[in-house]
Design a protein around this motif. Structure first.
Motif, PDB file in Angstrom:
ATOM      1  N   ASN A  38       6.952  -4.209   7.443  1.00 33.31           N
ATOM      2  CA  ASN A  38       6.026  -3.714   8.740  1.00 33.31           C
ATOM      3  C   ASN A  38       4.897  -4.628   8.588  1.00 33.31           C
ATOM      4  OD1 ASN A  38       7.416  -1.486   9.264  1.00 33.31           O
ATOM      5  ND2 ASN A  38       6.640  -0.244   7.419  1.00 33.31           N
ATOM      6  N   THR A  42       2.520  -5.092   2.241  1.00 26.12           N
ATOM      7  CA  THR A  42       3.430  -4.533   1.576  1.00 26.12           C
ATOM      8  C   THR A  42       3.869  -4.427   0.335  1.00 26.12           C
ATOM      9  OG1 THR A  42       4.481  -3.887   3.775  1.00 26.12           O
ATOM     10  CG2 THR A  42       5.776  -2.957   1.987  1.00 26.12           C
ATOM     11  N   GLY A  82       4.211  -9.004  12.036  1.00 25.28           N
ATOM     12  CA  GLY A  82       5.020  -8.372  12.842  1.00 25.28           C
ATOM     13  C   GLY A  82       5.752  -9.304  13.860  1.00 25.28           C
TER      14      GLY A  82
END
Length: 161
Positions: A38, A42, A82
């Motif tokens: 994502n 993360t 992204g």
């Protein structure tokens, strides 16, 4: 009086400098077709790193042949902005440093030159960085301009470890 005022001014300007110290950081993966990552920052493990490349992780053993628990030795974080519309986007690790209880990962976000003729194909660049498994309470990722990419609150280690 002038030298005292200069010293006080220097100390005031560098009030946060004592907390900032370099930390060892290593690029584990720099990839432009990341899967399952994502945008932002993360926390990942070794198996997830293999999955990001579209593969799987085979069992790992230590030098004595015992099953290894590699996720305890380093903190792995994935950084992403992204999907991107063309090739030419990507990350490079610049440095990492400690700011109090926060690990700050500074990266260079590369973008295509304006007017560049590039194929229309989706890419998904990401960077996986290994940090020392330390007593950080938070990890932040910023680009070369200091703009935030993401942050991650870390859970304190459980007492049973």
């Amino acid at each position: 009086m002038t030298s005292r005022a200069t010293l006080i001014m220097a100390l005031a300007l560098c009030a946060g400098c004592a907390d900032e110290a370099a930390i060892e950081a290593t690029t584990v993966l720099e990839y432009n077709r990341c899967q399952g990552v994502n945008p932002g920052l993360t926390r990942v493990d070794y198996a997830a790193v293999a999955g990001i490349r579209g593969g799987t992780l085979l069992g790992m053993t230590d030098r004595e042949g015992n099953e290894a628990a590699p996720d305890d030795d380093v903190l792995l974080v994935a950084i992403s902005r992204g999907r991107q519309p063309t090739p030419g986007y990507g990350f490079t690790l610049e440095r990492a440093y400690r700011d109090g209880a926060t690990a700050v990962v500074r990266v260079r976000w590369e973008t295509p030159e304006p007017g560049a003729v590039l194929p229309q194909t989706l890419t998904h660049p990401c960077l996986v960085v290994a940090l020392p498994h330390d007593a950080f309470q938070r990890v932040e990722a910023v680009d070369q301009r200091g703009e935030g990419i993401g942050s991650l609150e870390l859970q304190p280690a459980s007492p049973s470890r």
